[in-house]
Design an enzyme around this catalytic site. Structure first.
Site, PDB file in Angstrom:
ATOM      1  N   HIS A   1      -9.768   2.220  -1.421  1.00 42.01           N
ATOM      2  CA  HIS A   1      -8.317   2.098  -1.366  1.00 42.01           C
ATOM      3  C   HIS A   1      -7.814   1.051  -2.358  1.00 42.01           C
ATOM      4  O   HIS A   1      -7.550  -0.079  -1.996  1.00 42.01           O
ATOM      5  CB  HIS A   1      -7.939   1.740   0.088  1.00 42.01           C
ATOM      6  CG  HIS A   1      -6.521   1.304   0.280  1.00 42.01           C
ATOM      7  ND1 HIS A   1      -5.446   1.959  -0.286  1.00 42.01           N
ATOM      8  CD2 HIS A   1      -5.990   0.278   1.002  1.00 42.01           C
ATOM      9  CE1 HIS A   1      -4.330   1.337   0.068  1.00 42.01           C
ATOM     10  NE2 HIS A   1      -4.634   0.311   0.837  1.00 42.01           N
TER      11      HIS A   1
ATOM     12  N   CYS B   1       0.829  -1.221   0.000  1.00 41.58           N
ATOM     13  CA  CYS B   1       0.000   0.000   0.000  1.00 41.58           C
ATOM     14  C   CYS B   1       0.856   1.262   0.000  1.00 41.58           C
ATOM     15  O   CYS B   1       0.356   2.365  -0.177  1.00 41.58           O
ATOM     16  CB  CYS B   1      -0.935   0.001   1.201  1.00 41.58           C
ATOM     17  SG  CYS B   1      -1.896  -1.516   1.276  1.00 41.58           S
TER      18      CYS B   1
ATOM     19  N   CYS C   1       0.316   3.288   5.965  1.00 38.70           N
ATOM     20  CA  CYS C   1       0.746   1.991   6.460  1.00 38.70           C
ATOM     21  C   CYS C   1       0.670   0.983   5.316  1.00 38.70           C
ATOM     22  O   CYS C   1      -0.120   1.149   4.393  1.00 38.70           O
ATOM     23  CB  CYS C   1      -0.151   1.532   7.606  1.00 38.70           C
ATOM     24  SG  CYS C   1      -1.888   1.418   7.134  1.00 38.70           S
TER      25      CYS C   1
END
Lengths: 427, 470
Positions: free
Chosen positions: A384, A94, A414
């Site tokens: 996301h 990510c 994160c």
């Protein structure tokens, strides 16, 4: 390195992304390349980049087909940029989008390039499915066999039980736990309540809806496949509605629901970065400057630390390098992988024990002013698509700082594997 | 190893049948494996306001690499001072918690701050929300102040802790144990060996017990994997059964074991000693000159001794009406007089090293009495008196003396008991089963540990909180 080497300021010129779609929704038929190409195409239009040779394009996808090993270069070749623009595929879970931004920014800062594009894309609708490991090994043996006789012999080794497929797993290889399950553990360990998570979620939806309504995204998004806004956005989201959802992580008594966790989604984003001289010479605007960044990681396999807690360590390191405190920031962009992730991180920064024991600080970093947090919505509302999140945040924060006429912003993301990527953006 | 009934209740069929028939389902107890951490799983720590043990407790848990949880607030910050960063367990007003289904391997409560009956409710406040959150083979440890060191309301309240701990031992189930440790004022630095013992699977069969820790001098640095490294340990009756387990366990903890038994058992003894790298001694401890010769030999061959376990024991069961005087004499001679004489000789010849450990083996029979065991029960109650009588003198020599009192332990001796009585002995306890010889051995190893200087004058039952003698 020549002794005269200087570090240049890196301008964030602007960004473009496509609206984020829910998994198996409007973008179900689109590949990573299609989506990245669409986001890039909009950026080319917006900043008149057609036919221009850029220093480099860096982007990546977390879930990627093996055939897409040079995906970004292929997308560049298919775009209206000069074909001599080099490109690179990067991947850091990510953190991909922000790490691509750091990569381009560092090259500009060092004078290796003058202008570049960072980005990221992900699809969970067109995920790479591989054949099972047993079948793959036996097919490789067939491939190695010399002569038809050996080939047939090798083929005959294949048993019905060997035939299987392997879909990418949303889990940590070393623990077998999904990211949500990991975060559920961290949420418990920090005593994060359901109510606090739902409140953060409602704020995210309200902020994103408000930003759309005032036209904030007009020059940050190009519609794609009939979608004009992020599909996950629920402007009418409320605590009452969220309270009805059942927990999906952390067991029946868990606090994490489909509402206060980000859904699987598809999308792509890009950011245009340049040296100040290049921006000036080409008549490009400067929304903000990409000041500095820090990547940290934590051990989490034996429960030493929460999987998604690395930003809690990366931020103090970055702040200390610049002699800054939270009071010196006007905006905070903390990636909302899960509402609980944001709240655990915030609680850790406020907690005297964590600061003393884990960070070695006598005084806590302290609370942040919640009115400065994710003011134009976060991942809970926008969704996301893993690698696309970094570009969304960098472009939105740069624009928000530009709107305010100046200020300083902090980005915190994160990532799987216990990684955290954080950055400072200033205007 | 599970007994036959446990093998049945944990089998597929037994698991279905036992609850339907209302049969007891004794859990399989976790036992210690070398190399494992003291406590594997979450440890929830609480304290009554004003408790004095938190800094020391936090230090021990940090050294033991335990996963610690506390409520937010003062306690957590105090733990932070000791270098711990506990996870947060907070209870909402309605009794629910953000920790959801989080379960705990151990619940540790510092009750030293409880100063009157009213403030005993701190026990309820801490344990009530987690009463159903203890994992199998879980641990409850309450730390208090010895009532005899206090006056008035505080004395009353500290004495009250016993009833609580004995009840949670009976209530929480699933192989969990519950123990009370009274820590004397100024003995805070002595708690580590005891805390580690009660937290770990080493205390699998010790429940409902009260231990007192006093000042024990400077605490040496202890290698917790091998707390008896470099020590010489004499174990009497070491050829089989509990004695064999004691010898093995002390050897595992790093001691050089000198095993002692009578001549007819020399072959068994030699086999055990060979396996654990110990030395054998054959003596009849009841002979007149045996103690003197034994101690002289220990001094000559090992330069003295650090740990002495008076394990040798015999039974000669008869109802008193049928018992001959020789039968009475034999049992008293082996079980009680021999430990007394050997200990006296050790002190006389100055053969017990500084930091020495004397451990007696009493019995539940010595506490509760037993039909047909007047001689045995008398000798074993005498072992308790032996500890009481020598406690101060031994402490003055920088050593300790304690005893274990085994309950129903699965040995050749208990296998010979008629099935009805045997089953009653096994099941009528909080843990619903007999203990293993190693459970007695682990308890002795805790007394023997270099870190147990503050553990003196205790008699600890290894009985799974048996109802008999309670």
């Amino acid at each position: 390195m020549p002794e005269t080497q200087t570090v240049r300021r890196v301008a964030i010129v602007g960004g473009n992304r496509i609206p984020f779609a829910r998994s198996n929704g409007p973008y179900a038929q689109a590949s990573n390349s299609d989506m990245l190409a669409a986001a890039l195409d909009g950026l080319i239009d917006r900043f008149d980049l057609e036919g221009k040779k850029l220093g480099e394009v860096a982007a990546g996808a977390v879930l990627k087909h093996a055939r897409d090993f040079n995906m970004v270069r292929e997308v560049v070749l298919g775009s209206r940029l000069d074909k001599a623009t080099p490109a690179v595929d990067l991947q850091q879970a990510c953190g991909t989008g922000l790490q691509a931004t750091i990569y381009i920014a560092n090259k500009i800062a060092l004078g290796q390039i003058d202008v570049g594009i960072a980005g990221g894309v992900d699809t969970t609708s067109d995920a790479p499915i591989a054949i099972g490991e047993k079948l793959r090994k036996k097919l490789m043996a067939v491939n190695r066999a010399k002569g038809n006789g050996d080939r047939v012999k090798a083929l005959l080794q294949i048993r019905p039980g060997d035939i299987s497929i392997e879909a990418p797993k949303n889990g940590e290889p070393r623990t077998g736990l999904s990211m949500g399950e990991h975060q559920a553990i961290t949420a418990k360990e920090w005593g994060i309540t359901r109510e606090a998570q739902d409140e953060l979620t409602v704020a995210s939806h309200q902020h994103l809806a408000a930003a759309y309504d005032r036209g904030f995204f007009d020059d940050l998004i190009t519609p794609f496949e009939g979608l004009e806004r992020d599909q996950n956005l629920r402007p009418d989201s409320s605590l009452e509605k969220l309270a009805k959802l059942k927990p999906v992580f952390g067991g029946p008594d868990g606090t994490m629901t489909a509402g206060n966790s980000t859904p699987l989604s598809d999308g792509a984003s890009t950011v245009l970065l340049a040296s100040e001289e290049y921006a000036k010479a080409n008549g490009l605007p400067v929304l903000a400057y990409f000041t500095d960044a820090q990547t940290e990681a934590v051990g989490y396999v034996k429960g030493e630390e929460g999987l998604l807690m690395a930003p809690a360590y990366a931020v103090p390191k970055l702040l200390d390098r610049h002699g800054l405190t939270f009071d010196d920031f006007d905006l905070f962009e903390i990636h909302e992988a899960f509402a609980a992730q944001v709240l655990s991180t915030l609680k850790a920064w406020e907690d005297p024990t964590f600061n003393k024991v884990k960070l070695g600080r006598d005084t806590p970093l302290g609370p942040i002013d919640r009115s400065k947090l994710n003011v134009n919505g976060g991942s809970l509302a926008a969704a996301h698509p893993f690698a696309a999140t970094g570009g969304r945040i960098v472009a939105s924060l740069a624009k928000a700082l530009d709107e305010k006429g100046g200020g300083r912003g902090l980005i915190s993301i994160c990532a799987a594997g216990g990684i955290g990527v954080v950055a400072i953006v200033e205007r | 190893m599970p007994d036959l009934y446990q093998q049945f209740t944990t089998s597929f069929v037994g698991r279905q049948l036992a609850p339907r028939l209302g049969l007891p389902q004794p859990p399989i107890l976790e036992r210690y494996r070398p190399g494992q951490r003291t406590v594997e799983g979450a440890v929830l720590v609480g304290a009554a306001p004003g408790g004095r043990l938190v800094p020391q407790l936090a230090k021990v848990l940090k050294d033991a690499e335990a996963e610690v949880w506390t409520a937010e607030g003062e306690l957590r910050e105090a733990a932070g001072e000791a270098g711990l960063s506990p996870k947060i367990f907070s209870v909402n007003g309605d009794g629910s918690s953000a920790a959801g289904d989080q379960r705990f391997k151990a619940l540790v409560f510092d009750a030293t701050g409880i100063s009157d009956a009213e403030s005993l409710k701190a026990l309820h406040a801490f344990f009530h929300p987690v009463a159903r959150k203890l994992r199998p083979s879980g641990r409850v440890i309450v730390l208090g102040t010895p009532p005899e060191d206090l006056d008035g309301a505080a004395r009353v309240a500290q004495r009250a802790l016993e009833g609580f701990v004995r009840s949670t031992g009976k209530e929480f189930g699933k192989g969990s144990t519950s123990n009370l440790v009274y820590v004397g004022q100024g003995a805070e630095d002595q708690i580590e060996s005891t805390l580690r013992f009660f937290l770990s699977p080493k205390s699998a069969f010790v429940s409902g017990q009260v231990t007192r820790i006093g000042k024990g001098g400077a605490v040496p640095a202890v290698d917790w994997e091998h707390p008896l490294k470099g020590k010489v340990a004499l174990v009497t009756g070491a050829s089989r059964g509990i004695g064999e387990a004691i010898a093995e366990t002390l050897a595992r903890d790093g001691a050089h074991v000198v095993g002692l038994d009578i001549e007819p058992l020399a072959d068994d003894l030699n086999r055990v000693m060979e396996r654990i790298g110990g030395s054998s001694l054959t003596f009849d401890v009841t002979e007149d000159d045996a103690p003197q010769k034994l101690v002289a030999q220990l001094k000559a061959e090992h330069g003295g001794v650090d740990v002495v376990v008076h394990n040798a024991g015999i039974t000669r069961d008869k109802r008193l009406a049928n018992m001959k005087p020789e039968t009475w004499d034999q049992v008293i001679a082996v079980n009680l007089i021999a430990p007394e004489r050997i200990t006296a000789e050790l002190l006389k010849q100055d053969a017990l090293h500084r930091g020495g450990r004397i451990v007696g083996v009493s019995s539940i029979a010595g506490i509760a009495g037993n039909n047909g065991q007047t001689n045995y029960a008398t000798s074993k109650a005498g072992v308790i008196g032996f500890v009481d009588a020598l406690e101060d003198e031994i402490a003055a020599a920088g050593a300790t003396i304690n005893a274990v009192a085994p309950g129903f332990i699965e040995t050749q001796m208990t296998a010979a008991i008629p099935i009805g009585i045997r089953e009653a002995g096994r099941r009528l306890s909080s843990l619903g089963q007999g203990g293993q010889p190693v459970d007695v051995a682990e308890t002795i190893a805790w007394f023997a540990s270099a870190g147990s200087g503050g553990v003196n004058g205790n008699v600890v039952r290894v009985c799974g909180q048996g109802l008999i003698g309670a």
